[in-house]
Motif scaffolding. Structure first.
Motif, PDB file in Angstrom:
ATOM      1  N   ARG A  22       0.810  -1.214   0.000  1.00  0.00           N
ATOM      2  CA  ARG A  22       0.000   0.000   0.000  1.00  0.00           C
ATOM      3  C   ARG A  22       0.847   1.270   0.000  1.00  0.00           C
ATOM      4  N   LEU A  23       2.061   1.219   0.554  1.00  0.00           N
ATOM      5  CA  LEU A  23       2.913   2.405   0.587  1.00  0.00           C
ATOM      6  C   LEU A  23       3.829   2.421  -0.635  1.00  0.00           C
ATOM      7  N   THR A  24       3.890   3.553  -1.304  1.00  0.00           N
ATOM      8  CA  THR A  24       4.822   3.729  -2.415  1.00  0.00           C
ATOM      9  C   THR A  24       5.782   4.857  -2.056  1.00  0.00           C
ATOM     10  N   VAL A  41       0.798   6.852  11.615  1.00  0.00           N
ATOM     11  CA  VAL A  41      -0.459   6.370  11.029  1.00  0.00           C
ATOM     12  C   VAL A  41      -0.816   7.228   9.817  1.00  0.00           C
ATOM     13  N   TYR A  42      -1.142   6.545   8.675  1.00  0.00           N
ATOM     14  CA  TYR A  42      -1.446   7.243   7.426  1.00  0.00           C
ATOM     15  C   TYR A  42      -2.732   6.682   6.822  1.00  0.00           C
ATOM     16  N   LEU A  43      -3.706   7.566   6.595  1.00  0.00           N
ATOM     17  CA  LEU A  43      -4.989   7.193   6.019  1.00  0.00           C
ATOM     18  C   LEU A  43      -4.841   6.943   4.519  1.00  0.00           C
ATOM     19  N   ASP A  88      -6.559   1.132   0.265  1.00  0.00           N
ATOM     20  CA  ASP A  88      -7.874   1.590   0.712  1.00  0.00           C
ATOM     21  C   ASP A  88      -8.058   1.409   2.216  1.00  0.00           C
ATOM     22  N   LYS A  89      -6.958   1.127   2.927  1.00  0.00           N
ATOM     23  CA  LYS A  89      -7.015   0.971   4.377  1.00  0.00           C
ATOM     24  C   LYS A  89      -5.910   1.794   5.026  1.00  0.00           C
ATOM     25  N   THR A  90      -6.101   2.094   6.287  1.00  0.00           N
ATOM     26  CA  THR A  90      -5.103   2.850   7.041  1.00  0.00           C
ATOM     27  C   THR A  90      -3.855   1.997   7.265  1.00  0.00           C
ATOM     28  N   GLY A 119       3.397  11.249   3.241  1.00  0.00           N
ATOM     29  CA  GLY A 119       4.302  11.467   4.362  1.00  0.00           C
ATOM     30  C   GLY A 119       5.732  11.598   3.884  1.00  0.00           C
ATOM     31  N   VAL A 120       6.622  11.899   4.823  1.00  0.00           N
ATOM     32  CA  VAL A 120       8.045  12.079   4.520  1.00  0.00           C
ATOM     33  C   VAL A 120       8.865  11.341   5.567  1.00  0.00           C
TER      34      VAL A 120
END
Length: 261
Positions: free
Chosen positions: A64-66, A117-119, A94-96, A124-125
């Motif tokens: 989910r994180l790129t 935590v990222y929605l 599509d999830k936190t 983010g950095v």
């Protein structure tokens, strides 16, 4: 029953004698219902084939994180004492996503996050601070990130690469004598790697334990530093500081170390 006379039979044979038989046979085949194929031999292979296509066409689990970039590269300056790598990322799922742990491959590198935590859709950095210390040359550090994503088989991995220039290379930087040994002179080679010539301005001699002499091999490019202990009767540990004139704005100093043990 009298025996059949085949000669008489074939002599009197004609097609009209058997035509009714073929008409009845053809009519029977047209009226007979078609047999359905066995379910065991049609449904099962079809299900297996459908399952195979479903397996190959199903989308693979996607992280989910790129991150951008995943590899940070930078060439440092002579006066730099650290570099800061910046990695931007986004939650594409599509999830936190919760970042549980961040670790660097070396204690000299410290990663930092603004939050954990990222929605979905949130960015983010991540910043990684790499302190050079006495390091020089090409360096590579790895930063690994663990999250709460169950389908993530291994942590995310980011790379920090930098090249730390050396104005002067000293070899060796540690000189050692055994306790009670003959106090012989040991030598440190100093070679200038900067494009500009570098002059050694002074050497801080740790009197009265060691005597230090500077020998110029090639002005601005090569030197020898000769170190001799006064005696080796007692264990000692001393640092010798060497001051240069490079770079001009803020000249650098270097250190070598002597020990008796």
């Amino acid at each position: 029953m009298p025996p059949l006379n085949y000669g008489t039979f074939f002599a009197n044979f004609n097609l009209e004698m058997i035509r009714p038989f073929f008409k009845e046979r053809i009519a029977f085949r047209r009226k007979a219902p078609r047999r359905m194929p066995s379910l065991a031999f049609t449904t099962l292979p079809s299900l297996l084939l459908l399952g195979s296509f479903t397996f190959f066409l199903a989308p693979p689990a996607r992280a989910r994180l790129t991150f951008h970039p995943t590899i940070y590269e930078e060439k440092a300056d002579y006066l730099d004492t650290q570099t800061v790598a910046v990695y931007h990322f986004r939650n594409e799922g599509d999830k936190t996503v919760t970042i549980r742990k961040v670790r660097a491959s070396c204690g000299c590198t410290v990663p930092q996050l603004d939050k954990r935590v990222y929605l979905p859709g949130e960015t983010g950095v991540l910043r990684a601070f790499f302190a050079f210390g006495s390091r020089s040359g090409k360096q590579e550090k790895k930063i690994r990130i663990w999250t709460n994503e169950k389908d993530l088989k291994k942590p995310y991995e980011l790379i920090l690469r930098t090249e730390i220039p050396r104005a002067v290379r000293f070899s060796p930087i540690f000189l050692h004598w055994g306790r009670g040994d003959t106090p012989i002179t040991r030598t440190v080679n100093a070679w200038v790697e900067a494009d500009s010539p570098v002059k050694i301005l002074s050497i801080d001699e740790p009197a009265p334990d060691f005597s230090v002499r500077l020998q110029v091999l090639k002005p601005g490019r090569g030197y020898l530093i000769l170190v001799t202990p006064r005696d080796t009767a007692k264990p000692k540990m001393r640092r010798i500081d060497i001051q240069t004139d490079f770079p001009r704005k803020k000249p650098l100093s270097y250190s070598i170390y002597c020990s008796i043990r």
